[in-house]
Design an enzyme around this catalytic site. Structure first.
Site, PDB file in Angstrom:
ATOM      1  N   LEU A 517       0.825  -1.212   0.000  1.00 26.94           N
ATOM      2  CA  LEU A 517       0.000   0.000   0.000  1.00 26.94           C
ATOM      3  C   LEU A 517       0.857   1.258   0.000  1.00 26.94           C
ATOM      4  O   LEU A 517       0.446   2.311  -0.459  1.00 26.94           O
ATOM      5  CB  LEU A 517      -0.890   0.027   1.249  1.00 26.94           C
ATOM      6  CG  LEU A 517      -1.956  -1.059   1.344  1.00 26.94           C
ATOM      7  CD1 LEU A 517      -2.589  -1.036   2.728  1.00 26.94           C
ATOM      8  CD2 LEU A 517      -3.022  -0.855   0.287  1.00 26.94           C
ATOM      9  N   GLY A 518       2.031   1.132   0.548  1.00 23.56           N
ATOM     10  CA  GLY A 518       2.877   2.323   0.611  1.00 23.56           C
ATOM     11  C   GLY A 518       4.217   1.990   1.217  1.00 23.56           C
ATOM     12  O   GLY A 518       4.450   0.887   1.719  1.00 23.56           O
ATOM     13  N   GLY A 520       7.295   3.671   3.669  1.00 27.55           N
ATOM     14  CA  GLY A 520       7.617   4.791   4.558  1.00 27.55           C
ATOM     15  C   GLY A 520       9.057   4.722   5.012  1.00 27.55           C
ATOM     16  O   GLY A 520       9.797   3.810   4.653  1.00 27.55           O
ATOM     17  N   GLY A 521       9.444   5.693   5.779  1.00 27.58           N
ATOM     18  CA  GLY A 521      10.802   5.766   6.273  1.00 27.58           C
ATOM     19  C   GLY A 521      11.156   4.580   7.153  1.00 27.58           C
ATOM     20  O   GLY A 521      12.305   4.179   7.236  1.00 27.58           O
ATOM     21  N   PHE A 522      10.167   3.987   7.782  1.00 31.12           N
ATOM     22  CA  PHE A 522      10.451   2.892   8.697  1.00 31.12           C
ATOM     23  C   PHE A 522      10.074   1.532   8.124  1.00 31.12           C
ATOM     24  O   PHE A 522      10.157   0.534   8.805  1.00 31.12           O
ATOM     25  CB  PHE A 522       9.713   3.097  10.017  1.00 31.12           C
ATOM     26  CG  PHE A 522      10.122   4.342  10.696  1.00 31.12           C
ATOM     27  CD1 PHE A 522      11.463   4.606  10.889  1.00 31.12           C
ATOM     28  CD2 PHE A 522       9.192   5.271  11.109  1.00 31.12           C
ATOM     29  CE1 PHE A 522      11.865   5.769  11.502  1.00 31.12           C
ATOM     30  CE2 PHE A 522       9.596   6.431  11.727  1.00 31.12           C
ATOM     31  CZ  PHE A 522      10.934   6.684  11.931  1.00 31.12           C
ATOM     32  N   GLY A 523       9.584   1.538   6.910  1.00 26.81           N
ATOM     33  CA  GLY A 523       9.247   0.254   6.327  1.00 26.81           C
ATOM     34  C   GLY A 523       8.083   0.370   5.368  1.00 26.81           C
ATOM     35  O   GLY A 523       7.729   1.457   4.923  1.00 26.81           O
ATOM     36  N   VAL A 525       4.022  -0.823   3.996  1.00 33.67           N
ATOM     37  CA  VAL A 525       2.689  -1.171   4.474  1.00 33.67           C
ATOM     38  C   VAL A 525       2.015  -2.064   3.430  1.00 33.67           C
ATOM     39  O   VAL A 525       2.022  -1.749   2.238  1.00 33.67           O
ATOM     40  CB  VAL A 525       1.838   0.092   4.716  1.00 33.67           C
ATOM     41  CG1 VAL A 525       0.502  -0.284   5.306  1.00 33.67           C
ATOM     42  CG2 VAL A 525       2.572   1.058   5.636  1.00 33.67           C
ATOM     43  N   LYS A 539       1.904  -2.959   8.802  1.00 35.66           N
ATOM     44  CA  LYS A 539       3.074  -2.078   8.678  1.00 35.66           C
ATOM     45  C   LYS A 539       4.282  -2.889   9.120  1.00 35.66           C
ATOM     46  O   LYS A 539       4.404  -3.272  10.278  1.00 35.66           O
ATOM     47  CB  LYS A 539       2.882  -0.856   9.565  1.00 35.66           C
ATOM     48  CG  LYS A 539       4.009   0.142   9.517  1.00 35.66           C
ATOM     49  CD  LYS A 539       3.595   1.367  10.307  1.00 35.66           C
ATOM     50  CE  LYS A 539       4.743   2.337  10.481  1.00 35.66           C
ATOM     51  NZ  LYS A 539       4.337   3.470  11.309  1.00 35.66           N
ATOM     52  N   ASP A 636       3.250  14.550  14.185  1.00 36.12           N
ATOM     53  CA  ASP A 636       3.492  14.355  12.753  1.00 36.12           C
ATOM     54  C   ASP A 636       2.169  14.316  11.988  1.00 36.12           C
ATOM     55  O   ASP A 636       1.922  13.410  11.199  1.00 36.12           O
ATOM     56  CB  ASP A 636       4.314  13.081  12.526  1.00 36.12           C
ATOM     57  CG  ASP A 636       4.957  13.054  11.146  1.00 36.12           C
ATOM     58  OD1 ASP A 636       5.026  14.133  10.507  1.00 36.12           O
ATOM     59  OD2 ASP A 636       5.366  11.976  10.699  1.00 36.12           O
TER      60      ASP A 636
END
Ligand SMILES: *[C@@H]1O[C@H](CO)[C@@H](O)[C@H](O)[C@H]1NC(C)=O
Ligand SMILES: *[C@@H]1O[C@H](CO)[C@@H](O)[C@H](O)[C@H]1NC(C)=O
Ligand SMILES: *[C@@H]1O[C@H](CO)[C@@H](O)[C@H](O)[C@H]1NC(C)=O
Ligand SMILES: *[C@@H]1O[C@H](CO)[C@@H](O)[C@H](O)[C@H]1NC(C)=O
Ligand SMILES: *[C@@H]1O[C@H](CO)[C@@H](O)[C@H](O)[C@H]1NC(C)=O
Ligand SMILES: *[C@@H]1O[C@H](CO)[C@@H](O)[C@H](O)[C@H]1NC(C)=O
Ligand SMILES: *[C@@H]1O[C@H](CO)[C@@H](O)[C@H](O)[C@H]1NC(C)=O
Length: 829
Positions: A517-518, A520-523, A525, A539, A636
């Site tokens: 799905l996406g 991100g900076g941490f991994g 999804v 996630k 955030d």
């Protein structure tokens, strides 16, 4: 005259007599010991009391609902009534007066020229007001103009030379004697305003200069009081200047008290514990006492002895200094070259400046206009009597030309101070500095290295424990390692379903890229589906990101405690070895940014939907800030962190940065600024200070984005405005905010609502946190058509260029992390 009166007729004499009787009858009794007068909202009461161990009776204003006797103002400070026969009344001349049983006058408000009958009223602010009863209702006297030892919200301290008014706090003699003691607290406005407490005629403690938000010589103010205080200058009444404070949350009882020992104490009533929480503002330690180390001496409470001389200076009397008598202070070791008639002096022998960091600046600064620190230094170089300078933000250029007094070195907060020394002192210092730098670097390196090892070891231990339990138990060790302000407030351990990695792999088709799905900076999804049909979003934190582990635990702890329909729900988590995953409810419509900033999908968001989304986000944040048992600052907020369910209801997600606040903590700061560029408030981006108001700032940006359909960052480097905020502000000033509305929003009958959202958005992004509304107020202004909305001031980042990334990431130093990129760039999932 006397003869004349005898000779006139009977009638006027009667009138004279009648008039006199009327006058003596008009003295009206207000209260008689032990009666009380209560303010309309029941916050304060006026009545007789006996302080401490004394049996004397005084008239005072006290908190009405607080069980402990807490006096905020005393009328007859010097003249108590010795028994319980006292009466407070309005005298026949219209003044307030206290008399005892023998009708002896113990105190009067003593105003001359009262022309009409007067009434007295105790307001919910704690102000006792005496007012004329004619139609203009002139206030002839009020207790706020005669402060005792307590500063209440909206009360003022300061001067008005034109009216000859000087408002100051004066301490009690002792807890049992409210008569005027040795200490007083005043606003000193000779140059840059500061607050000073006096011990008789001696300076006892000072707050340091005002920077338009706080007093920079009080370290605690940097994190706690940013919001409340303000300085009032009356432009028309030249020289009139006052300091006051007020908090938006008026439900709590808070006051500043100058106690009999001369300490200024902030008192906050804890409704739960039913006690006063006291925070000492100053003086707290020996170093805070004015001029402890004498001229050119520096006080540092962490040193032993606490006093030392400024670099380039030595004790005036070594003997006294070694005996711990520091008041003599220090003297320059090498004379300055400036101003001396040395014809053969080369250029490089010129004096220089030494930089001292985290300082409480000396007293008696002169303010000069200068555009930056360089300019300020030049101003100082020009004039040989200038011996130090400083350029703190919010104040500007300060120069010193007299003995430098009352300097302190802080361990947190404080500002840079530059002192002028002979060039020989500079050279010595450079060598020393190199050594210090190398030592410090080595130290920091080894500390962080071992720190990281230890931390890894601890977290691994924690993980094992979690794994064995079958359900997630975050114990004390884990919690403190995440560095929460108050681990006790976390309450019981959350029990959250733990899923095995196999189950999640099946649900996501082995983390198939097609299900992603996406990123991100941490991994990444992934979308998933359990055999029972439940759809989930997984996630998966990237294994390499050591940083993510901390955020992971944070998110688990925070989110498992929160339940609200505008917050995304955590279904469970998975911790197996290096793998860390969070399982959320699945949001079929992904995140707000995928709609809002997509030219085709944007059309699906009509105004009614957008307004629902705005209200939903506000409710979610209100829950985080106010309603939930824990106070949470999200830190955030941005369009990609607002997920939309099938009915396009907003759900706030991504609590990786969220911070839980302890009961009374209102603000905090961090050395590690993490957030998203464009959504960060100035005080957070630049100073690392975050509070509810920094979330409000992000919310304001979101509001403007939702109404305009434009990304804040899309304005970057466009001609007229550098940001959406700047653009909105320009349109506001041109009286043309309609132009900001997304052209795709055709429902013109909602235009007023849209304009209100822009107006509120601008309120939220104002430069100073104190000007921004709370979410509670925002929500009420959003939904009520009638309420008055204040005019916004210029938003942060409006005129100027936004801060460069490098400027922000500087602050990530000193953290135990290999990864220096402190700005997350998680995009929609
Ligand atoms: C009252 O007197 C007692 C005993 O002398 C003393 O301990 C206490 O501190 C006094 N209280 C006040 C407020 O002065
Ligand atoms: C009332 O004020 C006058 C002048 O302002 C002063 O001289 C007088 O002592 C005051 N009286 C009392 C009772 O305070
Ligand atoms: C003052 O009050 C008295 C009694 O309440 C009333 O008779 C009188 O008219 C009032 N005087 C003025 C000037 O308002
Ligand atoms: C009320 O009294 C003040 C001064 O005592 C006076 O200036 C004002 O004109 C009065 N107002 C009316 C309406 O009488
Ligand atoms: C206040 O000043 C007096 C007289 O100089 C001194 O004895 C006393 O210690 C001072 N009080 C404090 C709290 O510093
Ligand atoms: C500098 O020289 C002038 C004249 O040469 C003299 O009047 C002055 O006192 C000297 N100042 C110092 C500080 O020596
Ligand atoms: C130098 O500074 C002193 C003290 O601030 C001031 O009195 C004097 O006028 C200044 N001289 C010049 C030339 O600016």
């Amino acid at each position: 005259m006397g003869i004349g009166r005898n000779s006139v007729t009977f009638v006027p004499l009667v009138i004279v007599l009648y008039f006199i009787t009327l006058h003596s009858c008009t003295s009206i009794e207000i209260i008689r010991d032990p009666e009380t007068l209560i303010s309309s909202g029941g916050v304060f009461k006026l009545g007789f009391f006996s302080p401490g161990n004394s049996s004397n009776r005084y008239i005072g204003i006290l908190y009405n609902k607080i069980p402990q006797q807490t006096v905020v103002w005393v009328a007859n400070r010097a003249n108590p009534v010795s028994d319980s026969s006292g009466v407070l009344m309005i005298d026949n001349d219209g003044n307030l007066a206290i008399v005892d049983g023998k009708r002896r006058n113990m105190w009067t408000s003593n105003v001359t020229g009262i022309a009409y009958n007067t009434t007295v009223e105790l307001l919910d602010s704690g102000n006792l007001v005496l007012q004329e009863m004619n139609s203009s209702g002139r206030i002839v006297w009020e207790s706020f103009k005669y402060p005792s030892h307590t500063l209440l919200p909206t009360m003022k301290i300061g001067v008005n030379p034109k009216l000859g008014e000087k408002l100051k706090l004066t301490s009690w003699k002792s807890n049992s004697d409210p008569s005027i003691g040795d200490f007083s607290l005043e606003l000193d406005s000779v140059s840059i305003p500061q607050v000073i407490t006096w011990n008789g005629s001696k300076r006892h403690w000072r707050t340091g200069p005002w920077n338009n938000q706080i007093f920079i010589g009080v370290p605690d103010m940097y994190s706690v009081y940013l919001d409340g205080f303000s300085l009032i200058r009356d432009v028309e009444q030249k020289g009139s200047i006052y300091i006051t404070y007020n908090y938006v949350d008026t439900s709590s009882s808070e006051s500043f008290v100058l106690d009999p020992e001369g300490t200024l104490i902030d008192e906050l009533w804890d409704e739960v514990e039913k006690e006063w929480v006291q925070r000492w503002l100053g003086p707290r330690k020996e170093c805070d006492i004015y001029g402890t180390c004498g001229p050119f001496g520096v006080c540092n409470i962490l040193n032993s002895p606490i006093c030392s001389c400024l670099k380039g200076f030595e004790p005036k009397s070594i003997k006294e200094w070694n005996m711990g008598i520091w008041s003599g202070g220090c003297a320059r070791r090498t004379e300055l070259q400036c101003g001396r008639n040395n014809t053969n002096n080369e250029k490089e022998k010129e004096d220089g400046f030494l930089k001292l960091q985290k300082m409480k600046v000396p007293d008696f600064a002169n303010w000069v206009s200068a555009s930056d620190i360089k300019d300020c230094q030049e101003e100082c170089v020009k004039n040989c009597s200038c011996i130090a300078h400083s350029f703190p933000s919010g104040i500007g250029c300060m120069l010193w030309s007299e003995d430098l007094l009352d300097i302190q070195k802080f361990s947190k907060a404080g500002v840079d101070l530059y002192i002028r020394v002979a060039h020989t002192e500079i050279d010595k210092r450079k060598d020393a500095r190199l050594i210090i730098i190398i030592t410090v670097l080595l130290g920091v390196f080894s500390i962080s290295f071992f720190g990281c090892l230890l931390w890894r070891w601890m977290t691994q231990k924690g993980e094992k424990k979690i794994k064995y339990n079958g359900s997630l138990h975050i114990d004390r060790v884990d919690v403190t390692s995440i560095a929460y302000p108050d681990p006790h407030k976390l309450g019981e351990n959350p029990d959250l379903p733990i899923f095995s990695i196999e189950k999640l792999a099946i649900a996501t088709h082995n983390f198939n890229a097609a299900n992603k799905l996406g990123e991100g900076g941490f991994g990444s999804v992934y979308k998933g589906k359990f055999p029972d049909g439940q759809e989930i979003a997984v996630k998966r934190l990237s294994k390499s990101s050591g940083q993510g582990s901390k955020e992971f635990k944070n998110e688990v702890v925070v989110i498992s405690k929160l339940q609200h329909r505008n917050l995304v729900r955590l279904v469970g988590c998975c911790i197996e070895g290096e793998e860390k995953m969070l399982i959320y409810e699945y949001m079929p419509n992904k995140s707000l940014d995928t709609f809002l900033f997509d030219p085709t999908k944007r059309a699906l968001l009509d105004w009614t939907t957008r307004f629902q989304i705005i209200k939903g986000i506000c409710r979610g944040i209100l829950y985080l800030h106010r309603d939930s048992r824990l106070r949470v600052i999200h830190r955030d907020l941005k369009a990609s962190n607002i997920l939309l369910d099938e009915e396009l209801n907003p759900k706030i997600s991504d609590f990786g940065m969220a911070r839980i606040f302890g009961g009374n903590e209102l603000q905090s700061n961090t050395t590690r600024v993490v957030g998203t560029y464009g959504y960060m408030s100035p005080e957070y981006a630049m100073q690392g200070i975050f509070s509810e108001k920094s979330d409000v700032f992000s919310l304001g940006v979101l509001l403007l984005e939702i109404v305009s359909g434009k990304r804040n960052s899309s304005f970057y480097r466009q001609e007229q405005s550098s940001t959406l905020l700047g653009h909105a502000w320009r349109l506001w000033n041109e009286n043309n905010v309609q132009a900001l509305i997304d052209p795709g929003l055709s429902e013109s009958f909602f235009q007023e609502e849209m304009l209100r959202c822009i107006h509120l958005g601008l309120l939220c992004v104002q430069e100073f946190a104190k000007d921004r509304p709370t979410v509670l107020i925002l929500l009420s202004m959003l939904t009520s058509e009638t309420s008055h909305i204040p005019t916004p001031k210029q938003p942060a980042f409006a005129g100027k260029q936004t801060y460069s990334d490098s400027e922000i990431s500087v602050r990530s130093q000193g953290e135990c992390s290999i990864n220096n990129a402190s700005i997350t760039a998680i995009q929609g999932r």
